[in-house]
Scaffold this motif. Structure first.
Motif, PDB file in Angstrom:
ATOM      1  N   MET A 111     -11.708  11.992   4.636  1.00  0.00           N
ATOM      2  CA  MET A 111     -10.783  12.845   3.892  1.00  0.00           C
ATOM      3  C   MET A 111     -11.647  13.742   3.017  1.00  0.00           C
ATOM      4  O   MET A 111     -12.558  13.249   2.352  1.00  0.00           O
ATOM      5  N   SER A 141     -15.511  17.797  -2.025  1.00  0.00           N
ATOM      6  CA  SER A 141     -15.769  16.363  -2.177  1.00  0.00           C
ATOM      7  C   SER A 141     -15.197  15.667  -0.951  1.00  0.00           C
ATOM      8  O   SER A 141     -14.347  16.239  -0.262  1.00  0.00           O
ATOM      9  N   TYR A 142     -15.658  14.452  -0.655  1.00  0.00           N
ATOM     10  CA  TYR A 142     -15.149  13.760   0.534  1.00  0.00           C
ATOM     11  C   TYR A 142     -15.235  12.256   0.309  1.00  0.00           C
ATOM     12  O   TYR A 142     -15.945  11.768  -0.579  1.00  0.00           O
ATOM     13  N   THR A 143     -14.477  11.534   1.124  1.00  0.00           N
ATOM     14  CA  THR A 143     -14.550  10.074   1.138  1.00  0.00           C
ATOM     15  C   THR A 143     -14.321   9.606   2.569  1.00  0.00           C
ATOM     16  O   THR A 143     -13.576  10.250   3.315  1.00  0.00           O
ATOM     17  N   VAL A 144     -14.984   8.521   2.936  1.00  0.00           N
ATOM     18  CA  VAL A 144     -14.742   7.919   4.247  1.00  0.00           C
ATOM     19  C   VAL A 144     -13.771   6.758   4.031  1.00  0.00           C
ATOM     20  O   VAL A 144     -14.089   5.789   3.343  1.00  0.00           O
ATOM     21  N   VAL A 145     -12.581   6.894   4.603  1.00  0.00           N
ATOM     22  CA  VAL A 145     -11.522   5.904   4.377  1.00  0.00           C
ATOM     23  C   VAL A 145     -11.633   4.775   5.405  1.00  0.00           C
ATOM     24  O   VAL A 145     -11.621   5.019   6.615  1.00  0.00           O
ATOM     25  N   HIS A 146     -11.770   3.560   4.901  1.00  0.00           N
ATOM     26  CA  HIS A 146     -11.820   2.372   5.765  1.00  0.00           C
ATOM     27  C   HIS A 146     -10.545   1.549   5.658  1.00  0.00           C
ATOM     28  O   HIS A 146     -10.215   0.789   6.557  1.00  0.00           O
ATOM     29  N   ASP A 147      -9.873   1.628   4.514  1.00  0.00           N
ATOM     30  CA  ASP A 147      -8.650   0.862   4.271  1.00  0.00           C
ATOM     31  C   ASP A 147      -7.539   1.888   4.059  1.00  0.00           C
ATOM     32  O   ASP A 147      -7.362   2.410   2.973  1.00  0.00           O
ATOM     33  N   PRO A 178     -16.206  -1.857   2.503  1.00  0.00           N
ATOM     34  CA  PRO A 178     -15.784  -0.526   2.030  1.00  0.00           C
ATOM     35  C   PRO A 178     -14.273  -0.324   2.122  1.00  0.00           C
ATOM     36  O   PRO A 178     -13.625  -0.808   3.054  1.00  0.00           O
ATOM     37  N   VAL A 179     -13.727   0.378   1.132  1.00  0.00           N
ATOM     38  CA  VAL A 179     -12.302   0.747   1.121  1.00  0.00           C
ATOM     39  C   VAL A 179     -12.189   2.248   1.376  1.00  0.00           C
ATOM     40  O   VAL A 179     -11.579   2.687   2.339  1.00  0.00           O
ATOM     41  N   ALA A 180     -12.760   3.025   0.479  1.00  0.00           N
ATOM     42  CA  ALA A 180     -12.891   4.475   0.650  1.00  0.00           C
ATOM     43  C   ALA A 180     -14.171   4.817  -0.090  1.00  0.00           C
ATOM     44  O   ALA A 180     -14.244   4.654  -1.299  1.00  0.00           O
ATOM     45  N   THR A 181     -15.180   5.246   0.660  1.00  0.00           N
ATOM     46  CA  THR A 181     -16.505   5.420   0.060  1.00  0.00           C
ATOM     47  C   THR A 181     -16.446   6.413  -1.093  1.00  0.00           C
ATOM     48  O   THR A 181     -15.719   7.397  -1.002  1.00  0.00           O
ATOM     49  N   ALA A 235      -8.327   6.653  -2.091  1.00  0.00           N
ATOM     50  CA  ALA A 235      -9.106   7.751  -1.500  1.00  0.00           C
ATOM     51  C   ALA A 235      -9.192   8.924  -2.471  1.00  0.00           C
ATOM     52  O   ALA A 235     -10.238   9.577  -2.586  1.00  0.00           O
ATOM     53  N   LEU A 236      -8.117   9.199  -3.191  1.00  0.00           N
ATOM     54  CA  LEU A 236      -8.141  10.313  -4.149  1.00  0.00           C
ATOM     55  C   LEU A 236      -9.079  10.000  -5.312  1.00  0.00           C
ATOM     56  O   LEU A 236      -9.846  10.863  -5.756  1.00  0.00           O
ATOM     57  N   ALA A 296     -11.606   8.184  -5.046  1.00  0.00           N
ATOM     58  CA  ALA A 296     -12.942   8.271  -4.448  1.00  0.00           C
ATOM     59  C   ALA A 296     -13.440   9.716  -4.391  1.00  0.00           C
ATOM     60  O   ALA A 296     -14.629   9.979  -4.608  1.00  0.00           O
ATOM     61  N   LEU A 297     -12.530  10.657  -4.107  1.00  0.00           N
ATOM     62  CA  LEU A 297     -12.915  12.075  -4.100  1.00  0.00           C
ATOM     63  C   LEU A 297     -13.366  12.513  -5.489  1.00  0.00           C
ATOM     64  O   LEU A 297     -14.320  13.277  -5.643  1.00  0.00           O
ATOM     65  N   VAL A 348       0.844  -1.202   0.000  1.00  0.00           N
ATOM     66  CA  VAL A 348       0.000   0.000   0.000  1.00  0.00           C
ATOM     67  C   VAL A 348       0.879   1.252   0.000  1.00  0.00           C
ATOM     68  O   VAL A 348       0.623   2.212  -0.718  1.00  0.00           O
ATOM     69  N   ALA A 362      -4.344  10.530   2.904  1.00  0.00           N
ATOM     70  CA  ALA A 362      -4.927  10.064   1.643  1.00  0.00           C
ATOM     71  C   ALA A 362      -4.193   8.832   1.130  1.00  0.00           C
ATOM     72  O   ALA A 362      -2.991   8.696   1.307  1.00  0.00           O
ATOM     73  N   THR A 363      -4.929   7.948   0.494  1.00  0.00           N
ATOM     74  CA  THR A 363      -4.346   6.844  -0.268  1.00  0.00           C
ATOM     75  C   THR A 363      -4.682   7.107  -1.739  1.00  0.00           C
ATOM     76  O   THR A 363      -5.487   7.982  -2.048  1.00  0.00           O
TER      77      THR A 363
END
Lengths: 389, 134
Positions: B79, B60-66, A200-203, A147-148, A150-151, A126, A143-144
């Protein structure tokens, strides 16, 4: 500039390949490509290697010389170059090799892409995946890479009405294609329901929206197009390339729903190939996530902005659809060995344009296009290929 | 484990939300950069430090689980891409709320928080996060 053709293509299986080392994977792909081309290794003028982060994944740099040596070429002292642009390393190595042949500097060039990701823990894999994003200002705050993406997806849903069902359709389609690719990492088919209910990973993404960590390698042999028929019955011409960059930080972009580097690169590619988006028969694009496939199809100008999600749900991107996308299974199912991606995409297109993609052949494919990106589009490399016979 | 200097030299921007302002075109940037992409050569010597107001809204936003491995203890965390009142976007966590309270368009303001720690005896990293404005 000379026209350049691909005369040989080869790849390894993608997946968790615990009994193969980095150098073994690279050599296996390279030998397969040379055998396909009918070229002896003594004819090679130069070697180009795409790799993202062997330094951290196998604690090895100096990869050009290493792979040239294990290819049996140490006595020939050929030049070998390693190219890095995060996940776009493979396509960028191909573009550098293209320039070397097109310019007249070299005649026979081998391009390899390779990544060995399972020699480290999942956590370290990762870390490496995240190295293609801006570490100081986006990685450091949590951020991963996913996650980016996902944004971008969340905003695209809001601005264009893209839905989770449309994203799920991408994963279902890519697994269906990958199930027909014997070298794919994941060959199981999946349902839209499973994608929507996945962990879920990053919604809004769950685990089945995201491409996996894979080992794998792929290779191509290039030569001047006017000499290609000497080696190959079915050479494929590289008719257009485009390479462009953007900010690697997502927060600094003009628009997070459009990868401007992809738009710029593909315009260069279409211009060089003297074609329009309507001429493309098959596409291999960079689906880090299901949404990334939707976004890049739009940025490749194959459909208008906001229309690609509906295409996925309607089956227009399936192998028998209007614009077949990722017949190999894409990153999602075929796998995501970072530095190998861009070369592997072109290996698949060569198969498709030769009519040899058994079980997943796009009918009458004559012109293909590959898009390989780094990070969230900080680098974009477009390659357009045309069958020569 | 990394050397402390790598993080220490970013303290001014990271602790105080100090970006830069191009005196040639009036654009503000965060993080700080030495050359304005609008003006390139004309911005040489005209990039001035500028502290941001700390106010903005969720773009914009995201809920990070991993997460990234060093953020494992914080999941699930939010985030967000925050559009600051100065027109510049930046990426940060949104804290002191349930993830489901975060929505696109909600007003946020900056707060100074611990970001992460490199193991039990490693460096503690501090920086900016955001919280919802009532």
């Amino acid at each position: 500039m000379r026209q350049v053709a691909v005369i040989g293509a080869g790849d390894t299986k993608f997946g968790e390949l615990w009994d193969s080392s980095f150098r073994q994977l690279g050599i296996e792909a390279g030998l397969a490509a040379l055998q396909d081309a009918g070229v002896g290794s003594r004819s090679i003028d130069a070697l180009y290697i795409g790799n993202m982060d062997a330094g951290r994944l196998v604690e090895q740099e100096h990869l050009g010389a290493l792979l040239a040596d294990y290819a049996g070429l140490s006595r020939d002292h050929i030049p070998a170059v390693r190219v890095e642009a995060a996940e776009a390393s493979g396509a960028l190595a191909l573009h550098q090799a293209w320039q070397a042949v097109a310019s007249g500097m070299y005649d026979i060039v081998v391009v390899g892409g390779a990544e060995k990701m399972t020699d480290v823990s999942d956590a370290d894999a990762v870390r490496v995946r995240c190295a293609g994003i801006d570490q100081e200002w986006e990685g450091e705050v949590g951020a991963t890479d996913i996650a980016l993406h996902a944004l971008m997806a969340r905003r695209h849903m809001l601005d264009y009405g893209t839905t989770r069902e449309q994203m799920a359709a991408v994963a279902v389609k890519n697994h269906a294609n990958g199930s027909k690719n014997p070298k794919a990492h994941y060959r199981n088919t999946i349902t839209a329901d499973a994608v929507l209910k996945a962990t879920p990973v990053a919604t809004p993404f769950g685990v089945l929206d995201c491409a996996p960590v894979s080992d794998g390698a792929a290779a191509l042999v290039l030569c001047p197009a006017d000499k290609a028929k000497r080696f190959s019955e079915h050479p494929v011409r590289i008719s257009g390339i485009g390479h462009a960059c953007d900010t690697i930080a997502l927060s600094s972009r003009r628009d997070i729903c459009t990868m401007d580097a992809v738009v710029r690169a593909v315009k260069k590619g279409y211009h060089m190939a003297r074609i329009t988006p309507k001429d493309i028969d098959v596409v291999e694009t960079h689906d880090t996530t299901t949404f990334t496939e939707i976004c890049t199809i739009e940025d490749l100008l194959l459909v208008e902005k906001g229309a690609a999600g509906k295409m996925a749900l309607d089956g227009a991107t399936a192998i028998d659809g209007k614009i077949p996308v990722n017949p190999s299974g894409g990153l999602k199912s075929r796998g995501m060995p970072l530095g190998a991606i861009g070369v592997a995409q072109v290996v698949e297109l060569v198969r498709q344009l030769r009519g040899k993609a058994e079980g997943r052949q796009v009918p009458n494919a004559r012109t293909g296009m590959a898009l390989n990106i780094g990070g969230t589009g900080g680098t974009a490399c477009v390659t357009i290929l045309e069958a020569m016979n | 484990m990394t050397a402390t200097a790598r993080f220490w030299r970013e303290f001014p921007a990271r602790y105080n939300l100090i970006g830069v302002h191009c005196e040639n075109c009036n654009q503000t940037y965060f993080p700080p950069r030495g050359i304005c992409p609008n003006c390139t050569r004309k911005s040489f010597g005209k990039m001035r430090s500028r502290k941001l107001s700390g106010e903005g809204e969720v773009f914009s936003y995201t809920v990070v689980h991993d997460p990234h491995p060093e953020y494992e203890l914080q999941v699930p965390y939010v985030m967000a891409l925050v559009k600051m009142t100065e027109g510049v976007n930046l990426l940060a966590q949104v804290v002191d709320c349930e993830p489901k309270e975060v929505e696109v368009g909600k007003k946020v303001k900056v707060c100074f928080r611990k970001l992460r720690q490199e193991g039990e005896s490693g460096i503690i990293h501090y920086g900016f996060k955001f919280k919802l404005v009532e």
